[in-house]
Design a protein around this motif. Structure first.
Motif, PDB file in Angstrom:
ATOM      1  N   TRP A   1      52.088 -24.333  95.147  1.00 41.83           N
ATOM      2  CA  TRP A   1      50.977 -23.640  95.630  1.00 41.83           C
ATOM      3  C   TRP A   1      49.870 -23.681  96.834  1.00 41.83           C
ATOM      4  O   TRP A   1      50.141 -23.578  97.855  1.00 41.83           O
ATOM      5  CB  TRP A   1      50.916 -22.460  94.692  1.00 41.83           C
TER       6      TRP A   1
ATOM      7  N   PHE B   1      57.980 -17.779  93.183  1.00 41.83           N
ATOM      8  CA  PHE B   1      57.252 -19.146  93.716  1.00 41.83           C
ATOM      9  C   PHE B   1      58.942 -20.209  93.519  1.00 41.83           C
ATOM     10  O   PHE B   1      59.227 -21.242  94.226  1.00 41.83           O
ATOM     11  CB  PHE B   1      56.465 -19.717  92.340  1.00 41.83           C
TER      12      PHE B   1
ATOM     13  N   ASN C   1      49.223 -15.731  88.584  1.00 46.08           N
ATOM     14  CA  ASN C   1      49.482 -15.561  89.573  1.00 46.08           C
ATOM     15  C   ASN C   1      50.067 -14.196  89.151  1.00 46.08           C
ATOM     16  O   ASN C   1      51.104 -14.574  87.953  1.00 46.08           O
ATOM     17  CB  ASN C   1      50.907 -16.100  90.792  1.00 46.08           C
TER      18      ASN C   1
ATOM     19  N   THR D   1      56.493 -16.850  98.413  1.00 48.14           N
ATOM     20  CA  THR D   1      55.350 -17.456  98.085  1.00 48.14           C
ATOM     21  C   THR D   1      54.375 -16.724  98.769  1.00 48.14           C
ATOM     22  O   THR D   1      54.238 -16.312  99.646  1.00 48.14           O
ATOM     23  CB  THR D   1      55.776 -19.307  98.001  1.00 48.14           C
TER      24      THR D   1
ATOM     25  N   VAL E   1      44.837 -22.290  91.740  1.00 45.94           N
ATOM     26  CA  VAL E   1      46.007 -21.765  92.339  1.00 45.94           C
ATOM     27  C   VAL E   1      46.755 -21.201  90.651  1.00 45.94           C
ATOM     28  O   VAL E   1      48.240 -21.908  90.901  1.00 45.94           O
ATOM     29  CB  VAL E   1      46.568 -22.645  92.597  1.00 45.94           C
TER      30      VAL E   1
END
Length: 273
Positions: free
Chosen positions: A111, A25, A19, A169, A16
């Motif tokens: 996350w 997020f 991204n 998310t 995680v």
């Protein structure tokens, strides 16, 4: 072909830590613009409710056995999810979180908790009402104990579902090992607890009767079915996230530019229409 797959997939995708858009997020799916306030308000409400439920459970049901139950693991997870989400939104309000290859530590914690909690919370609700709930025992409970049971085995998944549906998310299928790992961890804990001579609050040699390791074959079947169900549930939730993003982009997250109907002709003399 192999080179192309390697270009599209990296080991970091399993964790995680990265991204494409950090804004995923802290922005709400169902909003226009890039304000972090809408999701901050949602998470403030969610965290207030989750902390309230956790305190209620600790005050009413506190005992040396509180931590052995999967329900209470779920309460801790949903509280961590909502608080880490709120922390992420607070950082987004205080300063712009830049996009980049590496996510900030607080986003990674959020996350990871999100990946684990969303499916685990719904699984806890399903397992309780399918395998554990007894109308006869519920009739013998006090009103406070009954509603605490309803809250801890129902509201937990409601809070998780709201976070899933309203946030942006991502839920990646590659991360399925994270909730599955927690499930295996709890199954192993319950077996070790039994071997070590642990009991529940009524001195039974198990935590849950359906997970009685004196009947190892039956307990193993329950664990296997639960694992398969969690796999299916996580897959469905990934598809739901995909539908959420597709639908919100199509209906809400669009931009319209106010352009002039016809640009003026530069060769037309002034005053001539």
């Amino acid at each position: 072909m192999i080179k192309k797959i390697k270009d599209e997939f990296s080991i970091s995708d399993l964790w995680v830590s990265s991204n494409e858009r950090t804004s995923d997020f802290y922005l709400m799916s169902w909003q226009r613009g890039d304000s972090a306030i809408p999701m901050f308000v949602v998470r403030l409400l969610l965290s207030s409710v989750s902390v309230g439920i956790l305190i209620w459970s600790l005050v009413v049901g506190a005992s040396p056995y509180w931590m052995i139950y999967l329900t209470n693991w779920g309460l801790l997870l949903i509280t961590l999810l909502t608080l880490s989400g709120l922390l992420t939104s607070c950082f987004a309000l205080c300063k712009k979180i830049p996009d980049g290859s590496d996510l900030p530590w607080y986003v990674s914690i959020y996350w990871l908790t999100y990946n684990i909690t969303i499916s685990i919370a719904i699984m806890i609700t399903g397992l309780y009402w399918i395998l554990l709930f007894s109308p006869a025992l519920a009739a013998e409970q006090t009103a406070g104990a009954f509603w605490l049971d309803v809250t801890t085995h129902g509201f937990n998944s409601c809070l998780a579902f709201v976070e899933l549906v309203l946030s942006r998310t991502p839920l990646r299928f590659l991360h399925i090992y994270q909730p599955l790992g927690v499930g295996v961890w709890y199954a192993a804990f319950s077996a070790i607890y039994y071997v070590a001579g642990g009991t529940d609050g009524m001195n039974n040699p198990f935590i849950y009767e359906v997970l009685d390791w004196r009947q190892a074959d039956r307990a193993g079947v329950i664990v296997a079915i639960s694992g398969a169900s969690l796999f299916i549930l996580y897959t469905v939730l990934c598809l739901l996230c995909l539908a959420r993003d597709k639908l919100s982009v199509k209906l809400i997250r669009t931009t319209s530019l106010n352009l002039p109907l016809t640009p003026p002709d530069q060769h037309t003399p002034p005053g001539v229409v």
